[in-house]
Design a protein around this motif. Structure first.
Motif, short mmCIF file in Angstrom:
data_model
loop_
_atom_site.label_atom_id
_atom_site.label_comp_id
_atom_site.label_asym_id
_atom_site.label_seq_id
_atom_site.Cartn_x
_atom_site.Cartn_y
_atom_site.Cartn_z
N GLN A 120 -109.96 -25.16 2.37
CA GLN A 120 -110.80 -25.83 1.38
C GLN A 120 -111.22 -24.87 0.28
O GLN A 120 -111.25 -25.25 -0.90
N GLY A 171 -108.73 -24.60 -2.34
CA GLY A 171 -108.37 -25.86 -3.01
C GLY A 171 -107.33 -26.66 -2.28
O GLY A 171 -106.64 -27.50 -2.89
N VAL A 184 -106.00 -28.92 1.37
CA VAL A 184 -106.36 -29.71 2.55
C VAL A 184 -105.19 -29.65 3.52
O VAL A 184 -104.03 -29.51 3.11
N GLY A 232 -105.59 -30.07 -2.94
CA GLY A 232 -106.53 -31.18 -2.92
C GLY A 232 -106.23 -32.21 -3.99
O GLY A 232 -106.37 -33.42 -3.76
N ARG A 233 -105.77 -31.76 -5.15
CA ARG A 233 -105.49 -32.70 -6.24
C ARG A 233 -104.30 -33.60 -5.94
O ARG A 233 -104.13 -34.65 -6.57
N GLU A 252 -103.57 -34.69 -2.77
CA GLU A 252 -103.73 -35.34 -1.46
C GLU A 252 -103.45 -36.84 -1.53
O GLU A 252 -102.71 -37.39 -0.70
N THR A 279 -107.59 -35.61 7.51
CA THR A 279 -107.68 -34.17 7.32
C THR A 279 -108.39 -33.55 8.53
O THR A 279 -109.19 -34.20 9.21
#
Length: 390
Positions: free
Chosen positions: A210, A213, A215, A353-354, A356, A379
């Motif tokens: 995390q 950035g 997951v 993360g962007r 996911e 997650t």
């Protein structure tokens, strides 16, 4: 089987539900997490290296000792009723269903010369069943942690690891190694557990996706697997044959540089099994080094190579796992691989993360187009190991 006792009677905590079901408060509540193996599959019983971590999904057990030798176990799942046994009558193969996991721990403690009284136990678990996240070991680790404290046995984590492995191997009948128990009993928040399965030495390696950035997605294919089936046992037998022919104690002792010589000594199938274990050990060591020097964003190629090895050399993947991995990669995952013993279960995908949402959607669409059961995608983060709950 007695179905009159209910685990869903009464609201509140697990302790409240225990009291409603058994008529008295528990002596305490203990929990142990499931695990995700970041990398290092089928290396544990070859005395190699693994890199799992405990996850934020766990099995919790409320336990109360009795003054007789009766064990009563009940699950909040509510569909299996109450199982009863006498501690004096436990033997391998005599217990079926989920009760074999807590009762296997009792039997293994007795094999160590530890006297275990009767007890009542209520289980509540949110570790998905059959998903390759070690739901059975989470139960065993929660139970051994509880009974270790309640009986004053004084077992350390390493002893509890080997004891639960003995329960799994000899009582349940699954020829597993020590990875799952080690992650569940020795995990730490924000860290993966770098385990040397030869001597049980552990180093905690930071895995803070995390903060980078990222997951880590778990893709539960809904294809159930079982460690007690013939596929797992046959892979282990191939590894033992390979070690015997190569004249080593375990495949841990075979280096990548030795593989060409090994090819000439082994039949093609055994060679492929050996090659997976040898190269997977190297990938674990490379992953640990990369996490320490560069961070989790740089381990994707190692995850990808691990899946290819399990698919082609060890042959423990399945169409659903391959599709999950391929769809995740095509739509932005940094790296992906199946995780767990194989023949079903889950894949993991390390993803920015962007990206996911895009990766999740792509996997769901790919499963629908293939006519597969819709996967469950969630997650996970590294969590603390087993212990008593407040």
């Amino acid at each position: 089987m007695n179905t009159t006792t209910r685990a869903d009677a009464g609201p509140g905590t697990l302790a409240d539900r225990f009291e409603a079901a058994f008529g008295a408060a528990p002596d305490g509540v203990w929990a142990a997490p499931g695990r995700v193996n970041l990398i290092g599959e089928h290396t544990d019983y070859n005395e190699g290296f693994v890199l799992p971590f405990a996850i934020d999904k766990r099995a919790a057990t409320a336990v109360r000792l009795r003054d007789d030798s009766t064990v009563r176990v009940l699950s909040t799942a509510g569909d299996q009723g109450l199982a009863e046994a006498d501690t004096a009558d436990l033997s391998p193969g005599a217990v079926t269903g989920w009760a074999k996991y807590p009762l296997g721990v009792v039997w293994a403690l007795q094999q160590r010369g530890i006297e275990v009284p009767g007890f009542d136990l209520l289980l509540d678990s949110d570790v998905p069943l059959g998903a390759g996240l070690s739901s059975s070991h989470a139960i065993e680790c929660a139970v051994v942690t509880a009974l270790n404290e309640l009986t004053g046995s004084g077992l350390g984590p390493e002893e509890m690891v080997t004891l639960t492995q003995h329960a799994e191997n000899a009582f349940v009948g699954a020829p597993t190694g020590i990875m799952d128990q080690s992650a569940s009993l020795r995990g730490a928040s924000g860290h993966a557990v770098f385990l040397d399965c030869r001597d049980q030495s552990v180093e905690l390696v930071p895995f803070r996706a995390q903060e980078a950035g990222l997951v880590l997605l778990v893709i539960d294919t809904k294809v159930a697997h079982s460690h007690a089936d013939g596929g797992y046992a046959s892979r282990r037998a191939s590894c033992e044959l390979g070690a015997q022919v190569l004249g080593v104690t375990a495949l841990r002792d075979v280096a990548a540089a030795d593989l060409e010589e090994a090819r000439g000594l082994l039949d093609p199938l055994t060679f492929r099994r050996v090659r997976h274990v040898v190269t997977e050990n190297d990938r674990v060591l490379q992953t640990v080094a990369t996490l320490r020097s560069q961070g989790p964003a740089h381990i994707g190629r190692l995850l990808d190579a691990s899946h290819a090895s399990m698919r082609d050399d060890f042959e423990i993947s399945c169409p659903e796992l391959d599709l999950a991995v391929d769809a995740a990669r095509r739509h932005g995952a940094i790296g992906a691989r199946m995780t767990g013993g194989g023949f079903g279960g889950s894949a993991i995908a390390l993803t920015a993360g962007r990206d996911e949402r895009r990766v999740r959607g792509a996997v769901v669409r790919a499963f629908a187009e293939a006519g597969f059961t819709a996967p469950d995608i969630f997650t996970v983060t590294p969590a603390a190991g087993a212990g008593r709950l407040p």
